[in-house]
Design a protein around this motif. Structure first.
Motif, PDB file in Angstrom:
ATOM      1  N   ILE A 123       0.900  -1.108  -0.066  1.00 40.35           N
ATOM      2  CA  ILE A 123       0.005   0.088   0.028  1.00 40.35           C
ATOM      3  C   ILE A 123       0.911   1.390  -0.004  1.00 40.35           C
ATOM      4  N   SER A 124       1.934   1.274   0.693  1.00 38.85           N
ATOM      5  CA  SER A 124       2.908   2.402   0.883  1.00 38.85           C
ATOM      6  C   SER A 124       3.517   2.712  -0.453  1.00 38.85           C
ATOM      7  N   GLN A 125       3.846   1.304  -1.001  1.00 38.37           N
ATOM      8  CA  GLN A 125       4.468   1.736  -2.352  1.00 38.37           C
ATOM      9  C   GLN A 125       3.599   2.308  -3.450  1.00 38.37           C
ATOM     10  N   VAL A 126       2.404   1.608  -3.463  1.00 37.33           N
ATOM     11  CA  VAL A 126       1.393   2.376  -4.388  1.00 37.33           C
ATOM     12  C   VAL A 126       1.188   3.749  -4.082  1.00 37.33           C
ATOM     13  N   ARG A 127       1.157   4.298  -2.798  1.00 35.17           N
ATOM     14  CA  ARG A 127       0.781   5.658  -2.724  1.00 35.17           C
ATOM     15  C   ARG A 127       1.730   6.551  -2.670  1.00 35.17           C
ATOM     16  N   ARG A 128       3.038   6.161  -2.313  1.00 33.65           N
ATOM     17  CA  ARG A 128       4.048   7.127  -1.876  1.00 33.65           C
ATOM     18  C   ARG A 128       4.954   6.910  -3.380  1.00 33.65           C
ATOM     19  N   ARG A 129       5.061   7.954  -4.023  1.00 39.51           N
ATOM     20  CA  ARG A 129       6.143   8.152  -5.334  1.00 39.51           C
ATOM     21  C   ARG A 129       7.339   8.769  -4.918  1.00 39.51           C
ATOM     22  N   ASP A 130       7.964   8.497  -3.750  1.00 41.87           N
ATOM     23  CA  ASP A 130       9.114   9.055  -3.329  1.00 41.87           C
ATOM     24  C   ASP A 130      10.318   7.938  -3.632  1.00 41.87           C
ATOM     25  N   ARG A 131      11.199   8.351  -4.531  1.00 39.31           N
ATOM     26  CA  ARG A 131      12.176   7.355  -4.974  1.00 39.31           C
ATOM     27  C   ARG A 131      13.274   7.192  -3.861  1.00 39.31           C
ATOM     28  N   ARG A 132      13.407   8.337  -3.135  1.00 40.28           N
ATOM     29  CA  ARG A 132      14.581   8.350  -2.052  1.00 40.28           C
ATOM     30  C   ARG A 132      14.060   7.399  -0.861  1.00 40.28           C
ATOM     31  N   ILE A 133      12.980   7.579  -0.453  1.00 41.67           N
ATOM     32  CA  ILE A 133      12.299   6.752   0.579  1.00 41.67           C
ATOM     33  C   ILE A 133      12.285   5.332   0.218  1.00 41.67           C
ATOM     34  N   ALA A 134      12.012   4.958  -1.091  1.00 36.29           N
ATOM     35  CA  ALA A 134      12.060   3.716  -1.522  1.00 36.29           C
ATOM     36  C   ALA A 134      13.261   3.115  -1.530  1.00 36.29           C
ATOM     37  N   ILE A 135      14.380   3.825  -1.689  1.00 36.68           N
ATOM     38  CA  ILE A 135      15.724   3.258  -1.802  1.00 36.68           C
ATOM     39  C   ILE A 135      16.024   2.742  -0.301  1.00 36.68           C
ATOM     40  N   ALA A 136      15.722   3.655   0.611  1.00 35.18           N
ATOM     41  CA  ALA A 136      15.997   3.342   2.119  1.00 35.18           C
ATOM     42  C   ALA A 136      15.042   2.034   2.404  1.00 35.18           C
ATOM     43  N   VAL A 137      13.907   1.986   1.967  1.00 32.91           N
ATOM     44  CA  VAL A 137      12.908   0.782   2.454  1.00 32.91           C
ATOM     45  C   VAL A 137      13.385  -0.135   1.548  1.00 32.91           C
ATOM     46  N   SER A 138      13.930  -0.370   0.521  1.00 34.51           N
ATOM     47  CA  SER A 138      14.597  -1.479   0.105  1.00 34.51           C
ATOM     48  C   SER A 138      15.943  -1.954   0.550  1.00 34.51           C
ATOM     49  N   ALA A 139      16.861  -0.983   1.106  1.00 35.85           N
ATOM     50  CA  ALA A 139      17.945  -1.298   1.687  1.00 35.85           C
ATOM     51  C   ALA A 139      17.631  -1.993   2.997  1.00 35.85           C
ATOM     52  N   MET A 140      16.593  -1.422   3.696  1.00 39.37           N
ATOM     53  CA  MET A 140      16.410  -2.278   4.832  1.00 39.37           C
ATOM     54  C   MET A 140      15.646  -3.729   4.938  1.00 39.37           C
ATOM     55  N   LEU A 141      14.870  -3.840   3.499  1.00 36.40           N
ATOM     56  CA  LEU A 141      14.344  -5.176   3.646  1.00 36.40           C
ATOM     57  C   LEU A 141      15.274  -6.122   3.131  1.00 36.40           C
ATOM     58  N   THR A 142      16.198  -5.668   2.035  1.00 38.31           N
ATOM     59  CA  THR A 142      17.197  -6.721   1.655  1.00 38.31           C
ATOM     60  C   THR A 142      18.261  -6.866   2.539  1.00 38.31           C
ATOM     61  N   GLY A 143      18.628  -6.015   3.520  1.00 38.41           N
ATOM     62  CA  GLY A 143      19.648  -6.329   4.516  1.00 38.41           C
ATOM     63  C   GLY A 143      18.974  -7.308   5.445  1.00 38.41           C
TER      64      GLY A 143
END
Length: 549
Positions: free
Chosen positions: A275-295
């Protein structure tokens, strides 16, 4: 009134903090392994350095930063509190601070959303009983949570910042670089964070950022190589941290996931992230989220690959916490989906808090041990009952009356020792009994966590995670007992092998005085000593390394 409403909207962000404070305190306890750290702290404060036995440089602590916290806390509060209480309170304070900082990072991530921010992931994590257990336990898990939360706050702050001062960049880099000092395997997670960091910052002076990130871990690694003559802690060698035991690790993961039905939590977390990914079009926050999930995913994969742990759920908690950190929603009026997700998360957290508990402690020694809740009020009796040999209290009392010699793991009467001034006690568990015995008693750890030979031998088949290695006791009789006419062929072979390279060189590297020359030699040979394989059978070692008689 506006200020009150603002605080009211922020209240859900800190609900997990309250949950972990209450749950952690209710489940306060000292794990058996936590007493290993307490003994090392005693040696440091006595002037012997960060060692388990005075005079032998073996790194028996997995977390250098946690050890430093315990030393500082003991200096400050030792006159007022018992060592156990200091460890438990420090661990809980770190866990509480982690959840509070994670809440602050979540608020920053949703800045300007206008709704009530609900940290769904943190609520789900804070409702799991084993998280309460290891928020205390005297071990470093609270510090692990705090580093993950601090790294998440660093990534979110960086993603939200338009500009950043050099001072702030330097501080953020230092925080990210602490991973190997918190726990070595967190380096995998740190790599993911660093990729995100450089993608977000895009620094012109890369060397500045690299210096901030790697100054402390590299400095400690040089110290480790020179002081301990090893690239990794002895705990990593003893637990076969580079081995593959996927089947055992999968059982460990199933035990953790199945006990708390974490597939429900995972479904809720994934729904919130989607839901957050669909609503939020913030590439920089997406980078932070992806790093945490991958880590988090990489950390979980590594723990499963090496076979998990012998303590229920413990080593999968960092991945659980990391994956849950970005899962949050901003609920606005008439947002049916948001309200529904928030209600489901709250309901499942209540179910977890009230109903879901780990199974009763198993009979005997199994792959996973459930936390045995022991308060720090003095009821530390596990593995210290003297059923096999001397327990810690008996050893301390015997030492105080002038008894000296070498005690095997199953004997209460000493053999004459090679060093007539030494009291050497062989133990199968080096937590509570070794701490109770006192720092003047030399403790031989047959599992290798604090003993250089067993740490470098082959694994024993079908042994649980964390207790995979053991050498023939003849090695210890040869090292510490005086020679006798009745010595077995294995003891005679071990005594000869101890004088042959590379065993003699290894023992010299950790037993000789630490001169500048020895420090540099240890650095040069640290890779060799880390990779050294010592046969469990001393007769095989003698045949391999010693010239014919």
């Amino acid at each position: 009134m506006t200020q009150f409403l603002t605080r009211l909207r922020a209240a859900p962000l800190y609900l997990p903090t309250a949950m972990i404070a209450v749950g952690g305190w209710a489940h306060r306890w000292m794990d058996e392994d936590a007493y290993i750290n307490l003994r090392i702290v005693d040696q440091i404060l006595a002037g012997h350095g960060p060692v388990f036995n005075a005079g032998e440089r073996v790194e028996a602590a997995t977390s250098p930063l946690w050890l430093a916290v315990l030393v500082v806390a003991r200096v400050l509060f030792g006159p007022f509190l018992r060592a156990e209480w200091i460890a438990v309170i420090a661990s809980l304070l770190a866990a509480v601070a982690a959840f509070a900082l994670a809440g602050r990072a979540t608020r920053l991530m949703h800045r300007g959303s206008g709704g009530v921010v609900v940290p769904v992931g943190l609520v789900l994590v804070a409702g799991v009983a084993v998280v309460w257990d290891f928020s205390t336990s005297g071990l470093e898990m609270g510090l692990v949570f705090l580093w993950l939360a601090a790294s998440w706050w660093v990534l979110v702050s960086t993603a939200r910042a338009e500009t950043m001062t050099d001072r702030r960049r330097f501080g953020f880099g230092v925080v990210l670089g602490l991973a190997p000092l918190v726990r070595p395997e967190l380096t995998l997670t740190m790599v993911c964070f660093l990729v995100a960091w450089f993608a977000l910052v895009r620094p012109r002076r890369v060397r500045f950022d690299l210096a901030a990130i790697f100054a402390l871990p590299v400095a400690y690694q040089v110290f480790r190589m020179g002081y301990y003559a090893s690239l990794v802690p002895s705990t990593a060698l003893a637990k076969d941290a580079a081995g593959l035991h996927v089947g055992q690790g999968w059982d460990y993961a199933q035990d953790f996931i199945g006990t708390y039905h974490l597939w429900v939590s995972a479904a809720l977390i994934l729904a919130v992230l989607a839901i957050s990914q669909v609503r939020r079009r913030d590439r920089r926050i997406a980078i932070a989220v992806s790093a945490m999930l991958t880590g988090g995913a990489l950390h979980a994969a590594y723990i499963v690959a090496i076979g998990g742990d012998y303590m229920h759920g413990r080593l999968l908690l960092p991945a659980f916490f990391a994956v849950a950190l970005p899962a949050s929603i901003s609920i606005r009026r008439a947002a049916v989906v948001d309200v529904g997700i928030g209600a489901l998360a709250a309901a499942w957290a209540v179910v977890s808090v009230i109903i879901l508990r780990p199974p009763p402690p198993p009979v005997g020694f199994t792959v996973t041990e459930v936390a045995d809740w022991r308060t720090v009020s003095g009821a530390k009796v596990i593995l210290d009952d003297g059923a096999f040999g001397l327990n810690g209290h008996e050893a301390a009392a015997a030492y105080a009356t002038g008894v000296r010699g070498y005690f095997t793991v199953d004997e209460k009467q000493p053999r004459p020792g090679k060093d007539p001034t030494a009291f050497v006690l062989t133990l199968g568990s080096i937590g509570v009994p070794a701490y109770d015995a006192g720092r003047r008693v030399w403790v031989v750890d047959i599992g290798g966590l604090a003993e250089p030979l067993a740490a470098r031998t082959e694994i024993v088949p079908d042994r649980p995670a964390g207790h995979r290695k053991q050498v023939d006791p003849a090695w210890y009789a040869a090292r510490f007992a005086a020679p006798t006419a009745s010595d077995s062929p294995a003891v005679i072979a071990a005594r000869r092998a101890l004088g042959c390279a590379p065993v003699a060189d290894l023992l010299s590297s950790v037993d000789d005085d630490l001169t500048p020359g020895r420090f540099l030699s240890n650095i040069w040979h640290s890779l060799e000593y880390t990779r050294l394989h010592i046969p469990a059978d001393p007769i095989v070692a003698e045949q391999r390394w010693c010239s014919p008689r």
